[in-house]
Design a protein around this motif. Structure first.
Motif, PDB file in Angstrom:
ATOM      1  N   UNK A  36       0.797  -1.071   0.041  1.00  0.00           N
ATOM      2  CA  UNK A  36      -0.052  -0.225   0.048  1.00  0.00           C
ATOM      3  C   UNK A  36       0.864   1.186   0.103  1.00  0.00           C
ATOM      4  N   UNK A  37       0.560   2.048  -0.913  1.00  0.00           N
ATOM      5  CA  UNK A  37       1.480   3.302  -1.204  1.00  0.00           C
ATOM      6  C   UNK A  37       1.086   4.222   0.190  1.00  0.00           C
ATOM      7  N   UNK A  38       2.232   4.696   0.760  1.00  0.00           N
ATOM      8  CA  UNK A  38       2.133   5.281   1.712  1.00  0.00           C
ATOM      9  C   UNK A  38       1.666   6.974   1.543  1.00  0.00           C
ATOM     10  N   UNK A  39       1.948   7.483   0.348  1.00  0.00           N
ATOM     11  CA  UNK A  39       1.582   8.887  -0.019  1.00  0.00           C
ATOM     12  C   UNK A  39       0.191   9.051   0.088  1.00  0.00           C
ATOM     13  N   UNK A  40      -0.146   9.995   1.106  1.00  0.00           N
ATOM     14  CA  UNK A  40      -1.435  10.354   1.436  1.00  0.00           C
ATOM     15  C   UNK A  40      -2.304  10.814   0.224  1.00  0.00           C
ATOM     16  N   UNK A  41      -1.854  11.374  -0.840  1.00  0.00           N
ATOM     17  CA  UNK A  41      -2.729  11.737  -1.997  1.00  0.00           C
ATOM     18  C   UNK A  41      -2.714  10.868  -3.192  1.00  0.00           C
ATOM     19  N   UNK A  44      -4.172   5.642  -6.365  1.00  0.00           N
ATOM     20  CA  UNK A  44      -4.569   4.178  -6.543  1.00  0.00           C
ATOM     21  C   UNK A  44      -3.377   3.449  -5.232  1.00  0.00           C
ATOM     22  N   UNK A  45      -3.665   3.779  -3.944  1.00  0.00           N
ATOM     23  CA  UNK A  45      -2.429   3.397  -3.401  1.00  0.00           C
ATOM     24  C   UNK A  45      -2.593   1.657  -3.172  1.00  0.00           C
ATOM     25  N   UNK A  46      -3.314   0.935  -3.708  1.00  0.00           N
ATOM     26  CA  UNK A  46      -3.205  -0.595  -3.425  1.00  0.00           C
ATOM     27  C   UNK A  46      -3.143  -1.243  -4.827  1.00  0.00           C
TER      28      UNK A  46
END
Length: 105
Positions: A36-41, A44-46
């Motif tokens: 999961x991408x840690x960048x809050x913005x 498509x974090x997953x």
């Protein structure tokens, strides 16, 4: 240089060879739970095919990765940081005052 003695007599594929040459280990950096991408913005974090655990000593793209140490980034965010030194997409950088604007985390 690397100590290659633990691998004496073993045959490595190109990916494993590069991983050991670059990191000194054959282990992958991201566990399944870290996909999961840690960048809050991140939009498509997953949904990335690749996730990168950030090594603060990295020099990739000539960027300073230390502010992102320990973070996990999706491929899109990682590549944006490699190219631009920021995680913010162009639209957010423009709002922040041009190409130098934006945040690194």
């Amino acid at each position: 240089g690397r100590d290659w003695s633990p691998l004496a007599g073993h045959v490595l594929c190109q990916s494993c060879y590069n991983r050991y040459k670059d990191r000194g280990t054959l282990g992958r950096r991201t566990a399944a739970s870290e996909k999961r991408c840690h960048y809050a913005r991140c939009k498509n974090p997953t949904e990335s095919k690749h996730f990168y655990a950030i090594d603060p000593s990295s020099k990739r793209g000539g960027q300073d990765w230390s502010p992102l140490a320990g973070s996990v980034l999706c491929s899109a965010c990682y590549n944006r940081y490699v190219l631009h030194g920021t995680l913010d997409p162009p639209a957010l950088r423009a709002k922040a005052g041009g190409p130098e604007g934006g945040t690194k985390s």
